[in-house]
Design a protein around this motif. Structure first.
Motif, mmCIF file in Angstrom:
data_model
loop_
_atom_site.group_PDB
_atom_site.id
_atom_site.type_symbol
_atom_site.label_atom_id
_atom_site.label_comp_id
_atom_site.label_asym_id
_atom_site.label_seq_id
_atom_site.Cartn_x
_atom_site.Cartn_y
_atom_site.Cartn_z
ATOM 1 N N LYS A 265 3.997 -1.385 -13.922
ATOM 2 C CA LYS A 265 4.309 -2.633 -14.576
ATOM 3 C C LYS A 265 5.671 -3.071 -14.226
ATOM 4 O O LYS A 265 5.918 -4.402 -14.561
ATOM 5 N N ASP A 266 6.514 -2.038 -13.965
ATOM 6 C CA ASP A 266 7.798 -2.588 -13.658
ATOM 7 C C ASP A 266 8.083 -2.709 -12.076
ATOM 8 O O ASP A 266 9.138 -2.751 -11.576
ATOM 9 N N GLY A 267 7.157 -2.700 -11.366
ATOM 10 C CA GLY A 267 7.209 -3.083 -9.954
ATOM 11 C C GLY A 267 7.478 -1.828 -9.103
ATOM 12 O O GLY A 267 7.851 -1.931 -7.908
ATOM 13 N N PRO A 481 -2.841 -5.096 -8.303
ATOM 14 C CA PRO A 481 -3.037 -4.486 -6.920
ATOM 15 C C PRO A 481 -1.770 -4.293 -6.139
ATOM 16 O O PRO A 481 -1.065 -5.142 -6.105
ATOM 17 N N LEU A 482 -1.498 -3.017 -5.627
ATOM 18 C CA LEU A 482 -0.467 -3.162 -4.574
ATOM 19 C C LEU A 482 -0.819 -3.600 -3.392
ATOM 20 O O LEU A 482 -1.836 -2.997 -2.587
ATOM 21 N N PRO A 483 -0.295 -4.433 -2.619
ATOM 22 C CA PRO A 483 -1.039 -5.422 -1.321
ATOM 23 C C PRO A 483 -0.794 -4.247 -0.074
ATOM 24 O O PRO A 483 0.208 -3.495 -0.244
ATOM 25 N N PRO A 484 -1.339 -4.746 0.961
ATOM 26 C CA PRO A 484 -1.315 -3.767 2.032
ATOM 27 C C PRO A 484 0.341 -4.177 2.717
ATOM 28 O O PRO A 484 0.238 -4.833 3.944
ATOM 29 N N VAL A 485 1.490 -3.896 2.233
ATOM 30 C CA VAL A 485 2.764 -4.412 2.671
ATOM 31 C C VAL A 485 2.971 -3.709 4.090
ATOM 32 O O VAL A 485 2.571 -2.514 4.465
ATOM 33 N N MET A 538 7.461 9.581 0.957
ATOM 34 C CA MET A 538 6.385 8.680 1.154
ATOM 35 C C MET A 538 6.393 7.600 -0.047
ATOM 36 O O MET A 538 6.359 6.285 0.581
ATOM 37 N N ILE A 539 6.772 7.790 -1.054
ATOM 38 C CA ILE A 539 6.774 7.007 -2.002
ATOM 39 C C ILE A 539 7.998 5.981 -1.825
ATOM 40 O O ILE A 539 7.971 4.590 -1.914
ATOM 41 N N LYS A 540 9.058 6.457 -1.184
ATOM 42 C CA LYS A 540 10.150 5.747 -1.000
ATOM 43 C C LYS A 540 9.864 4.829 0.205
ATOM 44 O O LYS A 540 10.536 3.582 0.144
ATOM 45 N N LEU A 541 9.083 5.117 1.169
ATOM 46 C CA LEU A 541 8.876 4.343 2.286
ATOM 47 C C LEU A 541 8.131 3.256 1.878
ATOM 48 O O LEU A 541 8.220 1.851 2.169
ATOM 49 N N ILE A 542 6.824 3.488 0.922
ATOM 50 C CA ILE A 542 6.216 2.429 0.462
ATOM 51 C C ILE A 542 7.059 1.429 -0.502
ATOM 52 O O ILE A 542 6.805 0.119 -0.528
ATOM 53 N N GLN A 543 7.690 1.841 -1.450
ATOM 54 C CA GLN A 543 8.603 1.019 -2.234
ATOM 55 C C GLN A 543 9.550 0.292 -1.303
ATOM 56 O O GLN A 543 9.555 -1.142 -1.765
#
Length: 559
Positions: A265-267, A481-485, A538-543
């Protein structure tokens, strides 16, 4: 914008060998009109055909060059098209070979992933389409103004677009998993109500197992619950394990972009399998397995066991599927299933938002640097992005999937029971779709088109109704939803190294936990393995990709 001077193109494919062809750099402007709406070619013989590589599904028995869509588009525009079909089962390998060798068609109709585009940025393989879209695709430009999220999601990290996006808005149909169904006929035979809680769901599965020959075919072939834990077939792509996980707390998307991740919820991007809810859901499935309620084929990873839904008798008690009507051809079997309500568990209710956008393909139809006439290709895509053309390109041609009413609205030919009237030789609506149109491609279908241009899609009416019964509307109010960024080339390379290891670790832990137990005892090792494989990176890359998307989106929304 780039035009190629007299270039030799050789396409070597398993189905078609085209040989060497010399292409002219220019076309006769007196022969070609590009008026911003549709291209018109007066004399097609003066143009080399536009070569389009396309995956051929098993149920397409009509050659792509003989489809009704191909005939209709040629009749309307005069643009000569030569489809080159490649069997869907080996499509990725053939495409990779073509990209590596430089033997390129004018266009790939679909099947080129955003990660593949990213990999080849700067290597003179895919043609940027920014200027082409601005000049020759007013329909798509207008759509980007209405939906700035699609403009942002289709822009790569280098600031360019490649090809043309595929958007299919269906009232949020793709933003939650396919329907989770249960066999109501079996429940009625046992005097049971449709389950409303997780405990009642398990009790129904136990009753299915103990009842004997529920389908009356004289065989002990009933399967209480089918759910695949290994491969991404039609069951596991929308894996019901993760649909049920929120019953124990929070859920997470598996089968779409960035599996096992969710947008908090915090992005902030979270890896949601590191949670008590994940462990408790594993305990629940381990109990189901111990009681013999799961289909063991769901652990093998071998073959397509969704054939069990295509039998003359119902053999599966409960399952999650994308399109029930597209997957269960026997009407007597299909009618036995009803959607589960939003099951309530000890710590929450079932249902997840999946990591998707209604922009399904960032570069669905992509031009290559070998494209002979980029302007004509762009004008053709603009023509296909008119509402009626987008709909018939996506779902099937008039006379096949649709008939046009006196009011001009496209409608499906249905019998008095509401079933699609199939042409001879076709078994499902999807057969009709695949044998009248290339399907999907770089077209956009907006919610605005329904009831004004065409009926809501025949095979999705019940799908959406069932999703809503599963709790869709509530879920989308609760989750984003997390879009396909999109990542940069360097980010994508790093992600591609890490993500498969992460997915294998999660799958291995899930399978061993459900089959053998040891969930709590092995959890610390599971977490350590994830960290060692690069989970934090991996989480850092997606963020980083998501944060960059937000900036781009705000820029487009402000225009």
């Amino acid at each position: 914008m780039k035009r190629l001077m007299a270039l030799t193109l050789c396409l070597v494919l398993c189905l078609t060998a085209m040989g060497s062809v010399a292409f002219a750099a220019e076309y006769d402007s007196a022969n070609v009109s590009l008026d911003g709406t549709l291209p018109i070619v007066k004399d097609p013989s003066k143009l080399e055909p536009m070569t389009i590589v396309i995956p051929t599904p098993e149920n397409r028995v009509i050659n792509e060059n003989d489809l009704q869509w191909t005939k209709d588009v040629f009749a309307a525009t005069g643009v000569p098209i030569k489809f080159i079909g490649v069997p869907e089962s080996g499509y990725a390998e053939k495409v990779n070979l073509m990209l590596a060798s430089g033997d390129l068609p004018d266009m790939f109709w679909k099947g080129i992933s955003a990660s593949t585009i990213t990999q080849y940025i700067g290597q003179d393989v895919f043609l940027p389409t920014d200027e082409l879209i601005e000049k020759y695709c007013p329909n798509l430009v207008e759509i980007f103004k209405k939906r700035p999220q699609y403009a942002a999601l289709s822009q790569y990290a280098d600031g360019h677009r490649y090809g043309f996006p595929y958007v299919e808005e269906m009232y949020g149909l793709t933003l939650t998993p396919g329907p989770f169904l249960i066999n109501k006929t079996w429940l009625d035979k046992l005097g049971l109500e449709v389950p409303k809680t997780l405990d009642e769901f398990k009790a129904a599965l136990v009753a299915f197992k103990n009842a004997g020959d529920l389908n009356g075919n004289g065989e002990a072939d009933e399967i209480p619950y089918a759910c695949n834990f290994v491969t991404k077939d039609i069951f596991s792509t929308l894996n019901s394990f993760f649909t049920l996980m929120p019953c124990f707390g929070e859920g997470v998307s598996y089968g779409d972009e960035y599996p096992y991740c969710k947008l908090g919820k915090d992005g902030k991007v979270e890896f949601a399998v590191l949670s008590d809810a994940f462990k408790e859901c594993l305990h629940f499935y381990n109990e189901l397995n111990q009681e013999g309620l799961l289909d063991m084929d769901g652990f093998s990873g071998e073959g397509d066991y969704t054939y069990k839904l295509r039998l003359d008798d119902a053999v599966v008690g409960a399952f999650s599927i994308w399109s029930p009507e597209g997957s269960i051809p026997v009407h007597d079997v299909l009618e036995q299933y009803v959607p589960l309500p939003r099951l309530e568990g000890p710590k929450g209710k079932m249902g997840i938002a999946v990591n998707r956008s209604e922009l399904w393909g960032t570069s669905q139809s992509v031009l290559t640097t070998a494209c002979k006439y980029p302007e004509i290709a762009a004008a053709l895509m603009n023509y296909l992005n008119q509402p009626e053309q987008a709909i018939t390109t996506n779902w099937g041609s008039i006379g096949w999937s649709y008939k046009k009413g006196e009011d001009g609205v496209l409608r499906f030919p249905l019998d008095d029971k509401g079933y699609f009237i199939l042409p001879e030789g076709m078994e499902t609506f999807n057969d009709v779709r695949q044998n009248s149109t290339p399907a999907q491609g770089g077209v956009t279908v907006l919610n605005d088109y329904y009831d004004t241009v065409a009926e809501y899609t025949y095979d999705a009416v019940n799908l959406l109704k069932f999703q809503r019964a599963n709790g869709k509307d509530e879920v989308l109010k609760e989750d984003t939803p997390l879009p396909p960024v999109l990542m940069t080339t360097e980010e994508q390379a790093a992600y591609s190294q890490i993500q498969p290891q992460i997915e294998n670790i999660v799958k291995s832990y899930m399978v061993s936990s459900i089959l053998d137990g040891g969930i709590d005892e092995n959890y610390d090792t599971f977490v350590s393995d994830l960290k060692a494989a690069g989970l934090d990176e991996m989480i850092k890359l997606i963020q980083g990709a998501y944060d960059r998307y937000l900036v781009t989106y705000k820029e487009y929304a402000a225009k």
